[in-house]
Write an enzyme that holds these catalytic residues in place. Sequence first.
Site, PDB file in Angstrom:
ATOM      1  N   CYS A 106       3.310  -6.700  -5.797  1.00  0.00           N
ATOM      2  CA  CYS A 106       2.608  -7.969  -5.652  1.00  0.00           C
ATOM      3  C   CYS A 106       1.216  -7.906  -6.301  1.00  0.00           C
ATOM      4  CB  CYS A 106       2.565  -8.346  -4.176  1.00  0.00           C
ATOM      5  SG  CYS A 106       2.322 -10.097  -3.848  1.00  0.00           S
ATOM      6  N   HIS A 107       0.162  -8.146  -5.520  1.00  0.00           N
ATOM      7  CA  HIS A 107      -1.209  -8.104  -6.032  1.00  0.00           C
ATOM      8  C   HIS A 107      -1.774  -6.686  -6.097  1.00  0.00           C
ATOM      9  CE1 HIS A 107      -0.931 -12.386  -5.054  1.00  0.00           C
ATOM     10  NE2 HIS A 107      -1.961 -12.568  -5.850  1.00  0.00           N
TER      11      HIS A 107
END
Length: 184
Positions: A106-107
Amino acid sequence: MKVAFLVAPEGAEQVEVTTPWKAVEEAGGTPHLVSTKPGRIQAFHHLDRGDTFPVDRTVAEAGTAEYDALVLPGGVASPDFLRLDERAVAFARGFFTSGKPVAAICHGLWTLVEADVLRGRTLTSWPSLRTDIQNAGGSWVDEQVKVCTHGPNTLITSRKPDDLKAFCDAFTAEFRKAEGGGGA
């Protein structure tokens, strides 16, 4: 295999910590929570507070040499805080310079953008990081999981919580390879 999970004191997506943590344990490895401050980290379920988890070591205390691999969970806030902490960025970069495998979801890739270790790599992430990754010299693909071996180490990336099973399967397999076939 001893695996560092690098997260900020708050803002990590809880499922992106707990599911990979369990995968490391089930593969026979030992996960350690590493953060920028001692005490406990505050995880989140998207925007809502989740559980807290005890920090095993701070980045000031931990050394890359004591770990075999690195996992970078996402959540928007945690990677954003980490990329502003020079010790956290140096800790993540150290896995690349020492040829150890790294997994990010993800991030979580934001820390690696800041560490300047994405040049020439093909990876995936939450879609909003595509431009950051491209500006850092990486090639972004929209795939459930991407394994990229470039230079002496392997980077395993994934997009989002829905991809956690594929992410965990891929990174535990790669961590085993790096260890020579033993447990993750």
